[in-house]
Design a protein around this motif. Structure first.
Motif, PDB file in Angstrom:
ATOM      1  N   ARG A 245       9.361   3.072  -5.812  1.00  0.00           N
ATOM      2  CA  ARG A 245       8.716   4.091  -4.998  1.00  0.00           C
ATOM      3  C   ARG A 245       9.420   4.195  -3.663  1.00  0.00           C
ATOM      4  NH1 ARG A 245       3.105   4.302  -6.621  1.00  0.00           N
ATOM      5  NH2 ARG A 245       2.895   5.925  -5.068  1.00  0.00           N
TER       6      ARG A 245
ATOM      7  N   GLN B 136      -3.930   9.930  -0.518  1.00  0.00           N
ATOM      8  CA  GLN B 136      -4.503   9.071  -1.551  1.00  0.00           C
ATOM      9  C   GLN B 136      -3.801   7.719  -1.491  1.00  0.00           C
ATOM     10  OE1 GLN B 136      -7.129   9.800  -3.747  1.00  0.00           O
ATOM     11  NE2 GLN B 136      -7.318  11.425  -2.231  1.00  0.00           N
ATOM     12  N   ARG B 137      -4.569   6.651  -1.596  1.00  0.00           N
ATOM     13  CA  ARG B 137      -4.025   5.302  -1.480  1.00  0.00           C
ATOM     14  C   ARG B 137      -3.901   4.661  -2.862  1.00  0.00           C
ATOM     15  NH1 ARG B 137      -8.141   4.662   3.300  1.00  0.00           N
ATOM     16  NH2 ARG B 137      -9.587   4.736   1.582  1.00  0.00           N
ATOM     17  N   HIS B 138      -2.830   3.883  -3.011  1.00  0.00           N
ATOM     18  CA  HIS B 138      -2.611   3.112  -4.230  1.00  0.00           C
ATOM     19  C   HIS B 138      -2.070   1.749  -3.822  1.00  0.00           C
ATOM     20  CE1 HIS B 138      -1.399   1.956  -8.238  1.00  0.00           C
ATOM     21  NE2 HIS B 138      -0.199   1.719  -7.771  1.00  0.00           N
ATOM     22  N   LEU B 139      -2.706   0.688  -4.317  1.00  0.00           N
ATOM     23  CA  LEU B 139      -2.242  -0.665  -4.059  1.00  0.00           C
ATOM     24  C   LEU B 139      -1.426  -1.170  -5.234  1.00  0.00           C
ATOM     25  CD1 LEU B 139      -5.489  -2.153  -2.558  1.00  0.00           C
ATOM     26  CD2 LEU B 139      -3.269  -2.119  -1.424  1.00  0.00           C
ATOM     27  N   GLU B 140      -0.278  -1.721  -4.943  1.00  0.00           N
ATOM     28  CA  GLU B 140       0.569  -2.350  -5.951  1.00  0.00           C
ATOM     29  C   GLU B 140       0.581  -3.850  -5.649  1.00  0.00           C
ATOM     30  OE1 GLU B 140       2.758  -1.742  -9.339  1.00  0.00           O
ATOM     31  OE2 GLU B 140       2.216  -0.064  -8.053  1.00  0.00           O
TER      32      GLU B 140
ATOM     33  N   ASP C  82       0.149   8.731  -0.542  1.00  0.00           N
ATOM     34  CA  ASP C  82       0.873   9.955  -0.889  1.00  0.00           C
ATOM     35  C   ASP C  82       0.595  11.065   0.131  1.00  0.00           C
ATOM     36  OD1 ASP C  82      -1.573  11.171  -1.576  1.00  0.00           O
ATOM     37  OD2 ASP C  82      -1.273  10.855  -3.725  1.00  0.00           O
TER      38      ASP C  82
ATOM     39  N   LEU D 156       0.845  -1.184   0.000  1.00  0.00           N
ATOM     40  CA  LEU D 156       0.000   0.000   0.000  1.00  0.00           C
ATOM     41  C   LEU D 156       0.879   1.232   0.000  1.00  0.00           C
ATOM     42  CD1 LEU D 156      -2.794   1.408   0.335  1.00  0.00           C
ATOM     43  CD2 LEU D 156      -2.441   1.203   2.814  1.00  0.00           C
ATOM     44  N   PHE D 157       0.648   2.106  -0.964  1.00  0.00           N
ATOM     45  CA  PHE D 157       1.338   3.394  -1.029  1.00  0.00           C
ATOM     46  C   PHE D 157       0.341   4.471  -0.646  1.00  0.00           C
ATOM     47  CE2 PHE D 157       3.515   0.682  -4.049  1.00  0.00           C
ATOM     48  CZ  PHE D 157       4.843   0.896  -3.737  1.00  0.00           C
TER      49      PHE D 157
END
Length: 127
Positions: free
Chosen positions: A123, A88-92, A84, A81-82
């Protein structure tokens, strides 16, 4: 025990499971915890997630599991989980089936897996 226990969409409250070490808890528990603490999400681990992550309890609980092919016994992907600066969340997701070379790197500990996933994603803001 909220972070060690396992979420279960099919129950209310806390229950002792038959096989697990800890407890299981229902959506009412996570909803109450989030409301009491002004949280929108509980992020946890300690449970294999086939896709590397799993949302439960109406998306108020997110399980992240960063060790693909866990112990060589599961065929799961790994997730990171990233978050910013604006939250805001972004899953890789890293699927060992898609890259045999990549999956060879994951024969070590969780810490190594986290480092390798962050490096592979290019990242530096991993959470």
């Amino acid at each position: 025990d909220l972070l060690w226990a396992d979420p279960d969409d099919s129950i209310d409250g806390w229950h002792e499971p038959g096989k697990a070490v800890s407890y299981v808890f229902g959506p009412d528990i996570s909803r109450g915890f989030c409301q009491a603490n002004d949280f929108s999400l509980v992020v946890r681990s300690h449970q294999v997630a086939e896709r590397g992550f799993e949302y439960l309890h109406g998306s108020s609980v997110l399980t992240i599991f960063s060790a693909p092919k866990y112990c060589g016994e599961f065929d799961n992907a790994g997730g990171v989980l990233f978050v910013d600066e604006s939250e805001q969340r972004h899953l890789e997701v890293f699927n060992p089936k898609d890259s045999p070379e990549f999956s060879k790197e994951f024969s070590f500990s969780f810490s190594y897996c986290s480092l390798a996933l962050t490096k592979a994603a290019g990242r530096r803001d991993a959470v």
